[in-house]
Motif scaffolding. Structure first.
Motif, PDB file in Angstrom:
ATOM      1  N   LEU A   1      35.943  27.484  43.481  1.00  0.00           N
ATOM      2  CA  LEU A   1      35.369  28.644  44.169  1.00  0.00           C
ATOM      3  C   LEU A   1      34.096  29.117  43.475  1.00  0.00           C
ATOM      4  O   LEU A   1      33.065  29.359  44.128  1.00  0.00           O
ATOM      5  N   ARG A   2      34.170  29.261  42.149  1.00  0.00           N
ATOM      6  CA  ARG A   2      32.976  29.714  41.417  1.00  0.00           C
ATOM      7  C   ARG A   2      31.812  28.742  41.621  1.00  0.00           C
ATOM      8  O   ARG A   2      30.657  29.168  41.816  1.00  0.00           O
ATOM      9  N   THR A   3      32.096  27.456  41.581  1.00  0.00           N
ATOM     10  CA  THR A   3      31.051  26.454  41.783  1.00  0.00           C
ATOM     11  C   THR A   3      30.452  26.564  43.175  1.00  0.00           C
ATOM     12  O   THR A   3      29.220  26.519  43.354  1.00  0.00           O
ATOM     13  N   LEU A   4      31.292  26.734  44.182  1.00  0.00           N
ATOM     14  CA  LEU A   4      30.815  26.823  45.559  1.00  0.00           C
ATOM     15  C   LEU A   4      29.972  28.071  45.776  1.00  0.00           C
ATOM     16  O   LEU A   4      28.965  28.033  46.495  1.00  0.00           O
ATOM     17  N   VAL A   5      30.364  29.176  45.167  1.00  0.00           N
ATOM     18  CA  VAL A   5      29.564  30.397  45.299  1.00  0.00           C
ATOM     19  C   VAL A   5      28.184  30.194  44.684  1.00  0.00           C
ATOM     20  O   VAL A   5      27.163  30.612  45.244  1.00  0.00           O
ATOM     21  N   ARG A   6      28.140  29.539  43.520  1.00  0.00           N
ATOM     22  CA  ARG A   6      26.832  29.262  42.899  1.00  0.00           C
ATOM     23  C   ARG A   6      25.985  28.369  43.798  1.00  0.00           C
ATOM     24  O   ARG A   6      24.769  28.599  43.951  1.00  0.00           O
ATOM     25  N   GLN A   7      26.590  27.362  44.388  1.00  0.00           N
ATOM     26  CA  GLN A   7      25.843  26.467  45.272  1.00  0.00           C
ATOM     27  C   GLN A   7      25.332  27.213  46.496  1.00  0.00           C
ATOM     28  O   GLN A   7      24.190  27.015  46.921  1.00  0.00           O
ATOM     29  N   GLU A   8      26.156  28.054  47.070  1.00  0.00           N
ATOM     30  CA  GLU A   8      25.724  28.828  48.233  1.00  0.00           C
ATOM     31  C   GLU A   8      24.599  29.791  47.884  1.00  0.00           C
ATOM     32  O   GLU A   8      23.694  30.006  48.690  1.00  0.00           O
ATOM     33  N   SER A   9      24.661  30.362  46.685  1.00  0.00           N
ATOM     34  CA  SER A   9      23.620  31.319  46.301  1.00  0.00           C
ATOM     35  C   SER A   9      22.253  30.653  46.239  1.00  0.00           C
ATOM     36  O   SER A   9      21.225  31.302  46.469  1.00  0.00           O
ATOM     37  N   ALA A  10      22.220  29.344  45.967  1.00  0.00           N
ATOM     38  CA  ALA A  10      20.954  28.615  45.976  1.00  0.00           C
ATOM     39  C   ALA A  10      20.358  28.561  47.376  1.00  0.00           C
ATOM     40  O   ALA A  10      19.152  28.378  47.534  1.00  0.00           O
ATOM     41  N   GLY A  11      21.206  28.720  48.399  1.00  0.00           N
ATOM     42  CA  GLY A  11      20.727  28.773  49.776  1.00  0.00           C
ATOM     43  C   GLY A  11      20.530  30.188  50.281  1.00  0.00           C
ATOM     44  O   GLY A  11      20.320  30.387  51.478  1.00  0.00           O
ATOM     45  N   GLY A  12      20.608  31.159  49.383  1.00  0.00           N
ATOM     46  CA  GLY A  12      20.375  32.540  49.758  1.00  0.00           C
ATOM     47  C   GLY A  12      21.591  33.286  50.247  1.00  0.00           C
ATOM     48  O   GLY A  12      21.476  34.407  50.738  1.00  0.00           O
ATOM     49  N   VAL A  13      22.791  32.695  50.120  1.00  0.00           N
ATOM     50  CA  VAL A  13      24.002  33.344  50.605  1.00  0.00           C
ATOM     51  C   VAL A  13      24.487  34.365  49.581  1.00  0.00           C
ATOM     52  O   VAL A  13      24.553  34.079  48.382  1.00  0.00           O
ATOM     53  N   ASP A  14      24.829  35.551  50.063  1.00  0.00           N
ATOM     54  CA  ASP A  14      25.367  36.604  49.209  1.00  0.00           C
ATOM     55  C   ASP A  14      26.868  36.377  49.045  1.00  0.00           C
ATOM     56  O   ASP A  14      27.640  36.589  49.973  1.00  0.00           O
ATOM     57  N   GLY A  15      27.283  35.954  47.875  1.00  0.00           N
ATOM     58  CA  GLY A  15      28.691  35.676  47.617  1.00  0.00           C
ATOM     59  C   GLY A  15      29.386  36.758  46.818  1.00  0.00           C
ATOM     60  O   GLY A  15      30.493  36.528  46.314  1.00  0.00           O
ATOM     61  N   GLN A  16      28.779  37.946  46.719  1.00  0.00           N
ATOM     62  CA  GLN A  16      29.348  38.984  45.863  1.00  0.00           C
ATOM     63  C   GLN A  16      30.684  39.503  46.372  1.00  0.00           C
ATOM     64  O   GLN A  16      31.571  39.837  45.584  1.00  0.00           O
ATOM     65  N   LEU A  17      30.858  39.569  47.693  1.00  0.00           N
ATOM     66  CA  LEU A  17      32.133  40.035  48.230  1.00  0.00           C
ATOM     67  C   LEU A  17      33.250  39.057  47.871  1.00  0.00           C
ATOM     68  O   LEU A  17      34.318  39.462  47.397  1.00  0.00           O
ATOM     69  N   THR A  18      33.000  37.768  48.064  1.00  0.00           N
ATOM     70  CA  THR A  18      34.009  36.764  47.732  1.00  0.00           C
ATOM     71  C   THR A  18      34.321  36.774  46.238  1.00  0.00           C
ATOM     72  O   THR A  18      35.490  36.745  45.826  1.00  0.00           O
ATOM     73  N   LEU A  19      33.265  36.811  45.425  1.00  0.00           N
ATOM     74  CA  LEU A  19      33.489  36.833  43.976  1.00  0.00           C
ATOM     75  C   LEU A  19      34.209  38.101  43.539  1.00  0.00           C
ATOM     76  O   LEU A  19      35.075  38.060  42.661  1.00  0.00           O
ATOM     77  N   GLY A  20      33.848  39.226  44.152  1.00  0.00           N
ATOM     78  CA  GLY A  20      34.512  40.476  43.797  1.00  0.00           C
ATOM     79  C   GLY A  20      35.988  40.438  44.108  1.00  0.00           C
ATOM     80  O   GLY A  20      36.828  40.857  43.298  1.00  0.00           O
ATOM     81  N   ARG A  21      36.324  39.927  45.289  1.00  0.00           N
ATOM     82  CA  ARG A  21      37.738  39.802  45.650  1.00  0.00           C
ATOM     83  C   ARG A  21      38.470  38.883  44.672  1.00  0.00           C
ATOM     84  O   ARG A  21      39.584  39.183  44.229  1.00  0.00           O
TER      85      ARG A  21
END
Length: 378
Positions: free
Chosen positions: A236-256
């Protein structure tokens, strides 16, 4: 058209680190080539911002598209998503009214269903999705609406009905990964854990989204397979980092995730910033829960109440939200409301989580029976 195609490809493959920037470049090139009246590019940028969970930007682009072409109906679904992400449900309803005045058909019925669900109109939402699926013009479109109908059935705790919708969606469109993950959800609730694990693995292999990794990790954890769960949490952490490179805000997922499986204090910091930027109901719920996990039940109760306040647009029929509210109330010494909200959460969907559903039942048992009303003095 190229920008929109890159966006759709990114959604379906989850290769957003490459495809979302390509979509943005193409859409901005379109605006440079035709800066005035280019509602297509403006609407495409709104859709891209929604996909990135950047709702303030989606709102700006969507309003610009509406100004450029007020009668272009495809702009209004983007505005509905943006307003919902910003927690402005009255504006989302107004945008739906404008949409239905301009156009009809499956896409409009499908969008209406989402607004109805957010307003607590469950039967209207399900009927609208049934109409959307019946009127779809392609198997892929029908599969998309069936997946949403399955999700609504799941959120009502109707395991078998949800599974039927998800299975039919995958039959019509084998690339419908959300429906495959939905099958995992429903199969786990039915006790068919081997099949559930397989469904999640297929969805993650073809569309590696952080949410699927979180759900699979929690399923493993509920089965006592801690090491397998940690693999998914790391993923999950890896996928959030990868998505952030495309401009995706993953803070909600990471916060949960951090609230339940990592560092609650970190979750609070992330979600406070998210709330300041885009104060939607999902963020209110996640922030309230993170505050509880960090030991601040007084402030947690305020945000959990926002997330479940029907009058102001809260998702009152969400079992996870009501579970969070109840646990926070119990931590605040409010046993009566906690008991009622746990009962309501389990009545809505007793299978809402393989990990937290049993915890909710145990908490309700620990609260005991509702005390009898005090007798009035004679």
């Amino acid at each position: 058209m190229l920008g929109t195609a890159y966006l759709e490809q990114g959604r379906r493959t989850a290769e957003v680190a490459v495809l979302y920037p390509k979509a943005e470049r193409a859409l901005r090139d379109s605006l440079k080539a035709r800066p005035r009246g280019n509602a297509d590019a403006l609407c495409g940028l709104a859709a891209l911002a929604n996909a990135r969970r950047d709702f303030p930007a989606a709102l700006r682009w969507g309003e610009a598209a509406r100004k450029a072409a007020p009668k272009r109906w495809t702009t209004y679904p983007q505005l509905i998503d943006a307003y919902t992400g910003m927690g402005d449900y009255k504006a989302a309803l107004r945008a739906l009214d404008a949409l239905t005045a301009l156009h009809s058909g499956p896409a409009v019925r499908g969008r209406a269903a989402g607004v109805y669900w957010d307003r607590g109109r469950r039967e209207d939402a399900q009927a609208a999705l049934a109409d959307a699926a019946a009127g779809a013009v392609s198997p892929a479109e029908q599969a998309a609406w069936l997946e949403r109908a399955g999700q609504l059935a799941w959120e009502r705790g109707e395991r078998e009905d949800a599974l039927r919708h998800f299975q039919e969606a995958v039959r019509l469109d084998p690339d419908q990964r959300a429906a495959q993950a939905g099958q995992g959800r429903a199969l786990a609730a039915l006790g068919r854990t081997t099949e559930a694990l397989s469904a999640y693995r297929v969805a993650l292999e073809r569309q590696p989204l952080p949410q699927y990794a979180l759900e699979l990790g929690e399923l493993y954890e509920s089965l006592g397979r801690a090491r397998a769960a940690r693999v998914q949490y790391d993923r999950l952490r890896t996928l959030v980092r990868q998505e952030s490179a495309g401009g995706v805000d993953g803070q909600l997922t990471l916060g949960r995730f951090e609230a339940d499986h990592g560092d609650p204090a970190s979750a609070v910091r992330r979600l406070r910033a998210e709330w300041r930027r885009q104060p939607g109901v999902a963020v209110a719920d996640a922030l309230g829960w993170a505050l509880h996990r960090a030991g601040n039940d007084e402030e947690a109760l305020r945000f959990a109440s926002i997330a479940t306040d029907r009058v102001h647009g809260g998702a009152v029929y969400s079992a996870p939200y009501l579970h969070h509210l109840a646990v926070i109330e119990r931590g605040s010494g409010k046993d009566g409301p906690a008991r009622r909200h746990l009962q309501e959460a389990l009545r809505i969907n007793p299978y809402f989580s393989p990990l937290f559903g049993p915890a909710a039942r145990a908490a309700l048992a620990g609260l005991g029976e509702e005390p009898p009303p005090a007798e009035l003095p004679g």
